[in-house]
Enzyme design. Sequence first.
Site, PDB file in Angstrom:
ATOM      1  N   SER A 103       0.832  -1.196   0.000  1.00  9.16           N
ATOM      2  CA  SER A 103       0.000   0.000   0.000  1.00  9.16           C
ATOM      3  C   SER A 103       0.877   1.261   0.000  1.00  9.16           C
ATOM      4  O   SER A 103       1.754   1.403  -0.857  1.00  9.16           O
ATOM      5  CB  SER A 103      -0.978  -0.043   1.177  1.00  9.16           C
ATOM      6  OG  SER A 103      -2.021   0.877   0.999  1.00  9.16           O
ATOM      7  N   ASP A 125      -8.666  -5.774  -5.938  1.00  6.17           N
ATOM      8  CA  ASP A 125      -8.310  -4.674  -5.039  1.00  6.17           C
ATOM      9  C   ASP A 125      -8.963  -3.397  -5.545  1.00  6.17           C
ATOM     10  O   ASP A 125      -8.477  -2.774  -6.493  1.00  6.17           O
ATOM     11  CB  ASP A 125      -6.780  -4.525  -4.994  1.00  6.17           C
ATOM     12  CG  ASP A 125      -6.321  -3.524  -3.931  1.00  6.17           C
ATOM     13  OD1 ASP A 125      -7.170  -2.799  -3.391  1.00  6.17           O
ATOM     14  OD2 ASP A 125      -5.104  -3.464  -3.663  1.00  6.17           O
ATOM     15  N   HIS A 165      -6.979  -5.998  -1.030  1.00  6.08           N
ATOM     16  CA  HIS A 165      -5.806  -5.205  -0.666  1.00  6.08           C
ATOM     17  C   HIS A 165      -5.024  -5.962   0.403  1.00  6.08           C
ATOM     18  O   HIS A 165      -5.144  -5.683   1.594  1.00  6.08           O
ATOM     19  CB  HIS A 165      -6.293  -3.846  -0.162  1.00  6.08           C
ATOM     20  CG  HIS A 165      -5.237  -2.794  -0.077  1.00  6.08           C
ATOM     21  ND1 HIS A 165      -4.538  -2.343  -1.165  1.00  6.08           N
ATOM     22  CD2 HIS A 165      -4.756  -2.091   0.984  1.00  6.08           C
ATOM     23  CE1 HIS A 165      -3.691  -1.410  -0.787  1.00  6.08           C
ATOM     24  NE2 HIS A 165      -3.790  -1.248   0.516  1.00  6.08           N
TER      25      HIS A 165
END
Length: 798
Positions: free
Chosen positions: A370, A490, A521
Site C-alpha cells: 500500500s 483490489d 488489498h
Amino acid sequence: MKLNQFGRVTVSFDQQCQELTAIGFNVTLDQPLAAVASAAYAKLFPEALSNTAKAQALAAVAATAKLDLGAWLATKPTTISREIFYAVALQLLGFEPLTDYPLDDALGFMAKTQLPVVDDAIESAADFYAALYLLLCTRTKHLVNYLDDLANRGFYQDFQAGKAKPEYLFFNGKAQAVFDARHLRREVVWVESDLDTDEDGKRDMLEVTIFRPAATDHGVKMPVLFTANPYFHGTNDVDWITHKPDPTLAVKTHSHTRADVTAKVPAPTDLPHQPVNGESTTAEVYGDENGIYMFNDFMLPRGFVTVYSGGVGTRGSDGVRSTGGQSETDSAVAVIEWLTGQRKAFTNRTDGIEIKAWWSNGKVAMTGKSYLGTLSIAAATSGVAGLKTVISESAISSWYDYYRENGLVVAPGGFQGEDADVLAVDTFSRQKQTGDYLKIKPTWDRALAQITADQDRQTGDYSAWWDERNYRNHLQDIRCDVVIEHGLNDWNVKPANAIRFWNGLRDLPINKKLFLHQGQHTYLDNIRSLDFADQLNLWLSYELLGVDNNAPATLPNVTVQDNVTPETWHTYEDFGAPASDHEVKPLNLAADFKAPRASFADNATSIFTAAHSNSDEFEADIIKPDSRYNDARLWLGLPAFGTAVTLEGVPHLKLRLWIDQPTAILSVRLVDVGDALRFTPVASAVDPAGWQLGYDFKTASILEFKPEKQPSASKLVSFGHVNVQNQHNAYENVPVVPGQPFTVEFDLQPTHLNLPASRHLALIIHGADMAQTQRTEAVVNFHVDLAQSELLLPLRTK
C-alpha cells in the site's frame, strides 16, 4: 490442497552434495544405503537433543502399515521404494496419514498436492542424497520448504559456534536462517535530509529505526530491507476532516493543456548542514517499536537488516506530510543514501554526533504494501544508487489513479470521503508528541490547507499537483529491478496502478516480475498455495548478496492466480501485451449484447438513501441480475461464448450517448454472470500462527483464498468511471449540451478472468456510484446509441 512452487532451483548432483555437506550431512557415497539413511534421518529431528529422544521421534513416524521409521531402518534395507520414501517424507513435511492421505497412497497424494518426487527407487547412497536434497527443497504443510521448517526447529542453532566471524549459508540458491533473530540490535538514528518542509531554515531530520542481527557486531556486513512506512508510529483520528460525498457535480468552465498540468520541479534549497562534533558507532536511542512487516521478519534470521522510517511529518522526524509529494520521495531516498554511505546521520537531533551504517554492505531493497509499497515505487524512480530492487505490493504508481478517475473524485475501496488531505492527517504522527506538535501546528495547518485546496474536489481534474504525484512520469530513471504484487479484486489501490506501472517497465533494461492474485488489498507472503516468500528469498539472495542462483530466469515473469480452480497459479511471459497469444475482440453494444432498452434515469442516490444503504451494500446490489437499481441502470447481457475464454488486459469502452443535463457521472461495470462458488476476495486463515518466521521467533497466520459457501449469481470483474465533460483525457473539458450526442471513451480496470463456458458477461451502464463517486442528487436521463458504441475485450488465446 496444492502447493505451487516456483522458487526451487535445479542444481547438479555435485553441487547438491556440496550443499548437503555445508549444512551438516556427512555425504559419503561409498557407504551402505541403510547406514546413510539412518544417519540422515536422525538429523531431521533437531528438536530431539538426545539419542533416546531421536529414537522416539523416529518411532513416531510410520514407514509402512506395520513398521515405524526406526524399526524399518533397523531392518537395514538395501533398497528404498518410492512408496516408502514418500510415505515417510509426507509425515516429515507435516502431513498426517489417515487424515490428509492414505498411508499406502503417498505417491498419489504427492501428485495431487504438486510436490516433487524422484523418478526411481532409491538403491544407493547417491540416490538417497539426491532424494534428500529434493525433499529439503520441497514445501511443507506449513508454508515454508522443509529445510526452513527444520531451521525453525533448531537445525542451525549451532551453525555459528566456534566461528571467529559469523558466516552466511546458502542452500538451493537461498539465504538460510543461520542468524539468531532473538538477538537483535534495535536502534534509532536521525538522517539529515535536504528538505525543509516545516520552513524553519533547518534541514529536516528523519528518524530511522533499525533491527540488525547481533552478528553485525562481529564484522558481518549485511544488506538492508528498507520499508518507508508512514504508519510506523501510529495514525490519527480523521473523522473531523473526512469529506461527505458531494450531492452536486460541478459544470466545468475551464479546460487545461498538457503544459498547464505538468509539474514544475522547484530548485533545491541551499541549507546549512548539521555541524559534525564527533562520531560514534553506537546509537543513543533504543528502538522500542516492533517491525510490522512479516516478510521483513522472515528475512532477519537470513542475514538481512530491517530498517523502518516514517518520513517527514511522522513522530520523531521533522517536517510535514505531503501525501505522495516529492518531499516523501526525497525522505525515502535520503535514508537509502545513508544506508549506502552517501549521507550523514546522527545519534540524536542536536549534538552533531555522526553515526554511519557501518554494518551495511551498501545494497538495499525496499519492501511494503500500500502506502509503503508506493514509496518504494517513488524511490525507484529517483534512480538512487544502491537501491537494487523494490518489492511493491498493492502499491500506487499515480496518486491521481487512487483518488481521481477521468475527471471525477473517486473513493478508494469505497472509503467514501477519504482524500489526500485526510491521509495527510492520518499519517501526521508528529501530533502524538504534544510538545513537538504545538510548535509545528501553525506550519502544519497552512500545509494541510494547501493540500485541501490543491487536491481540488470541485473539478476532479488532473493538475500539476497530481502530476507531481505521478511516479510513472519518471520510469525512465529506474535503475533497480522490480517486483510487483497486486490483487485483481483490489478496489482500494485499483489494479490499474500495477498494470500501468508494469506496462511502463516493459522496455526498460531491468529485471521485473509481476504477481496477481484473486484477493483484495492484501499481502501475498502468507498465502499457502504459493511459495511467494521463498521466491523472494531467491530474488533477494541474488540482488543483495550476489548469489549466482539465476533468479531472474528461474522465477516466472508473470504469475497469476486462477479464479475458477482453487490453489492454481498460471505463469506467463507477459501480461496483456499485444502478441500472438492475445487478441482484442470488438463487441458492438447493439449487435452483440442483449438489452431491453437503451435509456435510463439515474436516480441511484434517492434509491440508496431510501434504503439506508452503505457502500458495501451498493457494490453488492448494483451487480445483481435483479436489483433494486434495475431502473437506474442498463443491463447489457453478452451471450455465452460457447467455450471457456480467458480475459486478460484492459477492457476499453466507447459510448455514443446524450443526456439531459450539462454534466454527469457515467459508471460502467463488467460482470461475470452465472451461479457459481466463486472465491471470496478476503483470504481465510487455514493455520493460525502456522508460519514460523524463525527459530523461537515470531509467527504469522497462513491464509488461503477459498470458494464461497453459497453460490453467487454474479461477480464484479472490472469497472470504470468518467466525467462526461472529460471526453478526451483527465484535464481537458468539453462542454456538454443537453440533448446533443457526444462520444466518450475510457479504459476499465485491468483484469485476468477465466470465464467457463457455462457463464457469460454482462455490461452494466449506470450513473453515480454510491461506493466510488460523489452521490449526486440531480436525476440525469441517459440515452445510449448502442449501435455506435462498443466494448473492446482483451482475450488471452494461449
